[in-house]
Design a protein around this motif. Sequence first.
Motif, mmCIF file in Angstrom:
data_model
loop_
_atom_site.group_PDB
_atom_site.id
_atom_site.type_symbol
_atom_site.label_atom_id
_atom_site.label_comp_id
_atom_site.label_asym_id
_atom_site.label_seq_id
_atom_site.Cartn_x
_atom_site.Cartn_y
_atom_site.Cartn_z
ATOM 1 N N SER A 1 0.881 -1.165 0.000
ATOM 2 C CA SER A 1 0.000 0.000 0.000
ATOM 3 C C SER A 1 0.918 1.214 0.000
ATOM 4 O O SER A 1 2.132 1.076 -0.091
ATOM 5 N N LEU A 2 0.342 2.400 0.092
ATOM 6 C CA LEU A 2 1.135 3.625 0.088
ATOM 7 C C LEU A 2 0.861 4.428 1.346
ATOM 8 O O LEU A 2 -0.276 4.824 1.600
ATOM 9 N N MET A 3 1.902 4.639 2.152
ATOM 10 C CA MET A 3 1.781 5.543 3.287
ATOM 11 C C MET A 3 1.750 6.965 2.739
ATOM 12 O O MET A 3 2.722 7.441 2.163
ATOM 13 N N SER B 1 -4.790 7.441 -6.347
ATOM 14 C CA SER B 1 -5.359 8.010 -5.134
ATOM 15 C C SER B 1 -5.687 9.489 -5.306
ATOM 16 O O SER B 1 -6.744 9.959 -4.877
ATOM 17 N N LEU B 2 -4.792 10.232 -5.937
ATOM 18 C CA LEU B 2 -5.045 11.659 -6.147
ATOM 19 C C LEU B 2 -6.303 11.879 -6.977
ATOM 20 O O LEU B 2 -7.051 12.838 -6.762
ATOM 21 N N LYS B 3 -6.561 10.971 -7.893
ATOM 22 C CA LYS B 3 -7.748 11.095 -8.739
ATOM 23 C C LYS B 3 -9.019 10.662 -8.008
ATOM 24 O O LYS B 3 -9.994 11.403 -7.956
ATOM 25 N N ALA C 1 -3.150 4.793 1.311
ATOM 26 C CA ALA C 1 -3.696 4.767 -0.045
ATOM 27 C C ALA C 1 -3.425 3.403 -0.685
ATOM 28 O O ALA C 1 -2.577 2.638 -0.239
ATOM 29 N N GLY C 2 -4.170 3.117 -1.737
ATOM 30 C CA GLY C 2 -3.958 1.886 -2.479
ATOM 31 C C GLY C 2 -4.734 0.697 -1.954
ATOM 32 O O GLY C 2 -4.565 -0.420 -2.443
ATOM 33 N N LEU C 3 -5.603 0.909 -0.945
ATOM 34 C CA LEU C 3 -6.407 -0.171 -0.393
ATOM 35 C C LEU C 3 -7.853 -0.046 -0.877
ATOM 36 O O LEU C 3 -8.300 1.042 -1.253
ATOM 37 N N PRO C 4 -8.618 -1.138 -0.840
ATOM 38 C CA PRO C 4 -10.017 -1.073 -1.273
ATOM 39 C C PRO C 4 -10.914 -0.346 -0.283
ATOM 40 O O PRO C 4 -12.050 -0.011 -0.592
#
Length: 343
Positions: free
Chosen positions: A158-160, A200-202, A295-298
């Motif tokens: 994922s993204l911290m 995530s930004l989108k 970010a990057g999680l459902p």
Amino acid sequence: MDKESKSHKEKPLIGITMGDINGIGPEVIIKALENSRITQHMTPIIYGSTKVLSFYRKQLNLDNFNFSPLNDISKPYHRKVNVVNCWEEQVEINPGQDNAIGGKYALKSLEAATNDLKGGHISALVTAPINKLNIQSDTFKFAGHTEYLAEKAGQSESLMFMISDTMRVGVLTGHIPLKDVPAAITKEALVKKLKMMTKSLKQDFGITKPKIAVLGLNPHAGEEGLLGSEEKEIIRPAIDEFKSKGQIVMGPYPADGFFGAGDHSKFDAILAMYHDQGLIPFKSLTFSTGVNFTAGLPFVRTSPDHGTAYAIAGKNQADEGSMRTAIFAALDIVKCRKENKED
């Protein structure tokens, strides 16, 4: 269904874990939710213990905080703060102490909340601080919340993503020793994290054409190979790949000058190479208003950008600003994801 009932049904349910019961987690939760107007926007559901909350309410003289025990997650009280009791036994509370009890019950809170999050019973999760050492057990062998939740989501990564009103900073390598960072910087890893950040930004922030800055690893971004080759051989080729597809990804930038000159304000997000490279400037510039977003999680998960702060636990000195911001950030991201999905 009447108009009022429909309004409640559409109100997001925001789960909040209690964290280490000997840290400042319970205090900042109580203070962040003390104003009952928060229930106009969401329905808070605390995972922990009514006994612990009652202890801190009395300890801190926060008599305006009211809550209701919730026995059925499908029937929350929409105009109140709900509490799911994750244990029934009496637990010894020692504010400021780092002990096994704090870790044991932080995990009980986290497990219950994560199960409801995965089951779709709550809209998002906000996690109060844990002690990454005393929570370790046979069922928790992770460097932190981020890694635990990624595993529960069935994902390897994922993204911290540290976020505030003025800046967003993601990290390529998270909770790993500094000596292991160079080997973890690969083009593949960079591309993967940049894709997560862009998505995530989108979807989470509604930015249709994100502008992303990438920091270098070495002093002065390597000085064209004089101080290190990672920028020339790994980081720049990854950036070029995104540029070739029409995406706005710039760098690599020397980290010191980048933040010192205020260049972070020119971008929607920054990707740092390692934990402290990104979090030191972020916390220096946004402390008490910054939020950690995975970010990057459902599903949506946020947390305040501070730790258990044992030194001030139970003393009514903890600032709830970051917890309140984390709660509203979770709400905003839930709404943004819904709008983008509907679009």
